[in-house]
Scaffold this motif. Structure first.
Motif, PDB file in Angstrom:
ATOM      1  N   GLN A 226      65.720  43.916  78.490  1.00 52.36           N
ATOM      2  CA  GLN A 226      65.764  44.715  77.089  1.00 52.36           C
ATOM      3  C   GLN A 226      64.624  45.496  77.320  1.00 52.36           C
ATOM      4  OE1 GLN A 226      65.615  41.634  74.174  1.00 52.36           O
ATOM      5  NE2 GLN A 226      67.369  41.705  73.738  1.00 52.36           N
ATOM      6  N   SER A 227      64.686  46.792  77.391  1.00 49.02           N
ATOM      7  CA  SER A 227      63.665  47.944  78.325  1.00 49.02           C
ATOM      8  C   SER A 227      64.968  48.950  78.423  1.00 49.02           C
ATOM      9  CB  SER A 227      62.946  47.792  79.132  1.00 49.02           C
ATOM     10  OG  SER A 227      63.452  47.820  80.093  1.00 49.02           O
ATOM     11  N   ASP A 228      64.248  50.437  77.809  1.00 51.72           N
ATOM     12  CA  ASP A 228      64.758  51.981  78.216  1.00 51.72           C
ATOM     13  C   ASP A 228      65.463  51.594  79.700  1.00 51.72           C
ATOM     14  OD1 ASP A 228      62.005  52.319  79.018  1.00 51.72           O
ATOM     15  OD2 ASP A 228      62.638  54.359  79.001  1.00 51.72           O
ATOM     16  N   THR A 229      64.562  50.524  80.628  1.00 45.48           N
ATOM     17  CA  THR A 229      65.226  51.295  81.482  1.00 45.48           C
ATOM     18  C   THR A 229      65.664  49.770  82.225  1.00 45.48           C
ATOM     19  OG1 THR A 229      62.982  50.196  82.233  1.00 45.48           O
ATOM     20  CG2 THR A 229      63.488  52.825  82.171  1.00 45.48           C
ATOM     21  N   GLY A 230      65.823  48.583  81.789  1.00 47.63           N
ATOM     22  CA  GLY A 230      66.347  47.534  81.957  1.00 47.63           C
ATOM     23  C   GLY A 230      68.278  47.604  81.593  1.00 47.63           C
ATOM     24  N   ALA A 231      68.871  46.823  82.149  1.00 51.20           N
ATOM     25  CA  ALA A 231      70.462  46.378  82.378  1.00 51.20           C
ATOM     26  C   ALA A 231      71.259  46.383  81.293  1.00 51.20           C
ATOM     27  CB  ALA A 231      71.146  45.491  83.192  1.00 51.20           C
ATOM     28  N   ASP A 232      69.821  45.993  79.895  1.00 54.49           N
ATOM     29  CA  ASP A 232      70.654  45.871  78.529  1.00 54.49           C
ATOM     30  C   ASP A 232      70.005  46.853  77.774  1.00 54.49           C
ATOM     31  OD1 ASP A 232      71.286  44.478  76.845  1.00 54.49           O
ATOM     32  OD2 ASP A 232      70.216  43.181  76.475  1.00 54.49           O
ATOM     33  N   GLY A 233      69.417  48.037  78.301  1.00 55.36           N
ATOM     34  CA  GLY A 233      69.796  49.494  77.110  1.00 55.36           C
ATOM     35  C   GLY A 233      70.730  49.949  77.738  1.00 55.36           C
ATOM     36  N   PRO A 234      70.454  51.351  76.997  1.00 54.79           N
ATOM     37  CA  PRO A 234      71.375  52.890  77.588  1.00 54.79           C
ATOM     38  C   PRO A 234      71.633  53.436  78.251  1.00 54.79           C
ATOM     39  CG  PRO A 234      69.631  53.148  75.532  1.00 54.79           C
ATOM     40  CD  PRO A 234      69.625  51.743  75.941  1.00 54.79           C
ATOM     41  N   LEU A 235      71.115  52.963  79.584  1.00 57.28           N
ATOM     42  CA  LEU A 235      70.819  53.684  80.234  1.00 57.28           C
ATOM     43  C   LEU A 235      72.633  53.932  81.455  1.00 57.28           C
ATOM     44  CD1 LEU A 235      69.108  55.920  81.942  1.00 57.28           C
ATOM     45  CD2 LEU A 235      68.038  54.310  83.383  1.00 57.28           C
TER      46      LEU A 235
ATOM     47  N   VAL B 272      69.917  60.153  88.196  1.00 58.73           N
ATOM     48  CA  VAL B 272      68.814  60.350  88.137  1.00 58.73           C
ATOM     49  C   VAL B 272      67.814  59.027  87.725  1.00 58.73           C
ATOM     50  CG1 VAL B 272      68.023  59.065  85.492  1.00 58.73           C
ATOM     51  CG2 VAL B 272      70.581  60.429  85.641  1.00 58.73           C
ATOM     52  N   LEU B 273      66.740  59.277  87.744  1.00 61.47           N
ATOM     53  CA  LEU B 273      65.147  58.466  87.717  1.00 61.47           C
ATOM     54  C   LEU B 273      64.465  58.781  86.559  1.00 61.47           C
ATOM     55  CD1 LEU B 273      64.281  57.531  90.696  1.00 61.47           C
ATOM     56  CD2 LEU B 273      62.522  59.070  90.632  1.00 61.47           C
ATOM     57  N   ARG B 274      64.249  56.785  85.745  1.00 63.21           N
ATOM     58  CA  ARG B 274      63.808  56.769  84.966  1.00 63.21           C
ATOM     59  C   ARG B 274      62.591  55.690  84.994  1.00 63.21           C
ATOM     60  NH1 ARG B 274      65.825  55.097  78.812  1.00 63.21           N
ATOM     61  NH2 ARG B 274      67.067  57.199  79.256  1.00 63.21           N
ATOM     62  N   GLY B 275      61.286  55.960  85.391  1.00 58.78           N
ATOM     63  CA  GLY B 275      60.441  55.097  85.873  1.00 58.78           C
ATOM     64  C   GLY B 275      60.526  54.150  86.828  1.00 58.78           C
ATOM     65  N   GLY B 276      60.694  52.793  86.299  1.00 58.71           N
ATOM     66  CA  GLY B 276      61.780  51.666  87.440  1.00 58.71           C
ATOM     67  C   GLY B 276      63.269  51.525  87.607  1.00 58.71           C
ATOM     68  N   ALA B 277      64.040  52.179  87.411  1.00 58.24           N
ATOM     69  CA  ALA B 277      65.232  52.054  87.430  1.00 58.24           C
ATOM     70  C   ALA B 277      66.040  54.046  88.374  1.00 58.24           C
ATOM     71  CB  ALA B 277      65.730  52.702  86.263  1.00 58.24           C
ATOM     72  N   ILE B 278      67.101  53.955  88.619  1.00 56.43           N
ATOM     73  CA  ILE B 278      67.982  54.755  89.840  1.00 56.43           C
ATOM     74  C   ILE B 278      69.372  54.614  89.140  1.00 56.43           C
ATOM     75  CG2 ILE B 278      67.361  53.790  91.555  1.00 56.43           C
ATOM     76  CD1 ILE B 278      67.280  56.798  92.679  1.00 56.43           C
ATOM     77  N   ILE B 279      69.789  55.953  88.160  1.00 60.56           N
ATOM     78  CA  ILE B 279      71.012  55.414  88.569  1.00 60.56           C
ATOM     79  C   ILE B 279      71.751  56.431  89.733  1.00 60.56           C
ATOM     80  CG2 ILE B 279      73.028  55.700  87.574  1.00 60.56           C
ATOM     81  CD1 ILE B 279      71.794  53.140  86.109  1.00 60.56           C
TER      82      ILE B 279
END
Length: 456
Positions: A297-306, A83-90
């Motif tokens: 603390q963002s939708d692409t940060g580790a403190d978010g639910p992604l 999954v790719l979201r902004g500057g994050a990838i899982i």
């Protein structure tokens, strides 16, 4: 995959192993430098988190992974997905025979680095100078950005809602330092920078500053129609390429090692495990987040639910329910991989006197009893077992009691998801500088330790 058991002798290029995506280097070393050569290419090609995850995704796709959209229904089939979201990838790999309650082995990292980022009204200047208005992101070492040739890169959002990556990778900007003749006290009192007034880069000469000049320039650079850009996330980067350093080229100097060194190692390790064809008792995962440098603390940060959402959906797609999710998470382990502090030869007193990590000494196990790092004794045993399996030495890091300790995504991941987490990483100098320094062997050692961990 067969993990190398020893690193005492160089190996011929034909035995470089699955992690070696480039050939032998001519540099003297205990082993080949293919992985480190590839890291340097990755750093140069990833000036922003958006570029980093795009490059990570491209490498994973070569290993057979495929992108899944968060808005689509997911299937529970085997194989690699991301999954790719902004500057994050899982990214995760479901092995043959994986049950809904099969636990995960997660490598966590972050894609962002401290830098100078463009403000909403970017065009500024005075006294005949054309400048760009910037805001400080994270905690950069400010002096490292002075008198350095800077490029500009990031993400452009178009009026139709689509995005386009842009990278002006040539000398475009510069933050000029005041000459010593106009600041005679700088050698005695030290350099003092006002974050608002002294960090605004120049990028040309102009008698009149016009709004829209910078964005119009970037539209042209990206091959876009004039006026098509509605929003932007732009940041500066040093255009000096990564390079080997030292008498025997045993060091590497380069940008954004904190923390793209870990992202690159995690991508290499996940791809190696996924393509090895060996039975896996766990579902291996790479979680590379944005915004760690500003608190996560963002939708692409580790403190978010992604991360939690992706892991849960994978359980449910494999036919599981809440009970399976709980069983899976209870036996899941995350290695939070982030760079740590090697002992500094000029400031050894700033380190704990019994913990002096060295470059090329292997990855760090990071410990703080006040939970700035998530490692405990059980976590140490997990990491020690992975390093023993890989034949990789490791070192321990703990802060001097008189110094405040930094933190990572490790405690956040442990607390948010109830997942056992261990903090590790490669040792570097000049952390948060525009140009950092690591040992040339450590990226390879870290990647192989991650392979052994993901294999279980």
């Amino acid at each position: 995959m067969a993990v190398p058991r020893t690193f005492t002798e160089p190996r011929p290029a034909t035995e470089a192993g699955r992690l070696m995506v480039a050939g032998m280097s001519s540099s003297p070393s205990r082993f080949d430098r293919g992985h480190t050569d590839d890291l340097m290419s990755f750093l140069a090609a990833s000036p922003t988190p958006y570029h980093a995850v795009a490059n990570a995704a491209a490498r994973l796709e070569k290993a057979g992974f495929r992108q899944v959209a968060e808005t689509d229904a997911w299937d529970g089939g085997t194989g690699g997905k991301y999954v790719l979201r902004g500057g994050a990838i899982i990214a995760w790999y479901v092995p043959e025979g994986a049950a809904p309650h099969t636990p995960y082995r997660i490598v966590g990292a972050h894609t962002d680095s401290p830098n100078l980022r463009v403000k909403p009204r970017p065009d500024s200047g005075a006294h005949g100078w054309r400048q760009v208005a910037v805001e400080l992101y994270g905690g950069p070492l400010l002096n490292s950005w002075l008198d350095r040739d800077l490029g500009l890169a990031g993400r452009l959002t178009l009026r139709d809602g689509s995005t386009r990556l842009v990278d002006v990778d040539r000398p475009l900007l510069r933050v000029p330092q005041l000459a010593i003749h106009l600041d005679r006290n700088v050698t005695g009192d030290g350099l003092k920078l006002d974050k608002q007034r002294h960090l605004q880069p120049v990028w040309g000469l102009a008698e009149t500053v016009r709004d829209g000049d910078l964005i119009a320039f970037l539209e042209e650079e990206a091959g876009l129609d004039a006026g098509s850009v509605a929003g932007w996330d732009l940041m500066t980067h040093s255009v000096e390429p990564p390079a080997y350093l030292g008498r025997d080229r045993e060091l590497v100097a380069g940008p954004r090692m904190d923390n793209l060194l870990s992202v690159h190692a995690g991508v290499a390790a996940l791809a190696a495990v996924a393509t090895a064809g060996d039975p896996l008792p766990y579902v291996p995962v790479l979680a590379a987040f944005d915004h760690e440098e500003t608190g996560s603390q963002s939708d692409t940060g580790a403190d978010g639910p992604l991360l939690g959402t992706v892991l849960e959906r994978s359980v449910f797609a494999r036919g599981g329910g809440y009970e399976d999710r709980a069983r899976s998470f209870a036996d899941t382990v995350c290695l939070s991989s982030d760079t740590g502090h090697a002992v500094h030869p000029n400031y050894a007193e700033r380190h704990d006197p019994t913990h002096h990590p060295r470059l090329n000494g292997g990855p760090l196990l990071k410990v703080n009893v006040n939970n700035r790092y998530a490692t405990d004794g059980s976590g140490r045993a997990v990491f020690a077992a992975a390093c023993e399996k890989a034949g990789v030495p490791f070192q321990s890091f703990v802060s001097n009691n008189s110094m405040p300790c930094g933190t990572t995504i490790g405690p956040i991941t442990a607390a948010r998801h109830g997942i056992a987490t261990v903090d590790i990483g490669a040792a570097i100098l000049s952390m948060h500088s525009a140009r950092e320094l690591c040992g040339a062997d450590d990226p390879y050692l870290l990647a192989n330790a991650l392979v052994a961990f993901l294999q279980g």
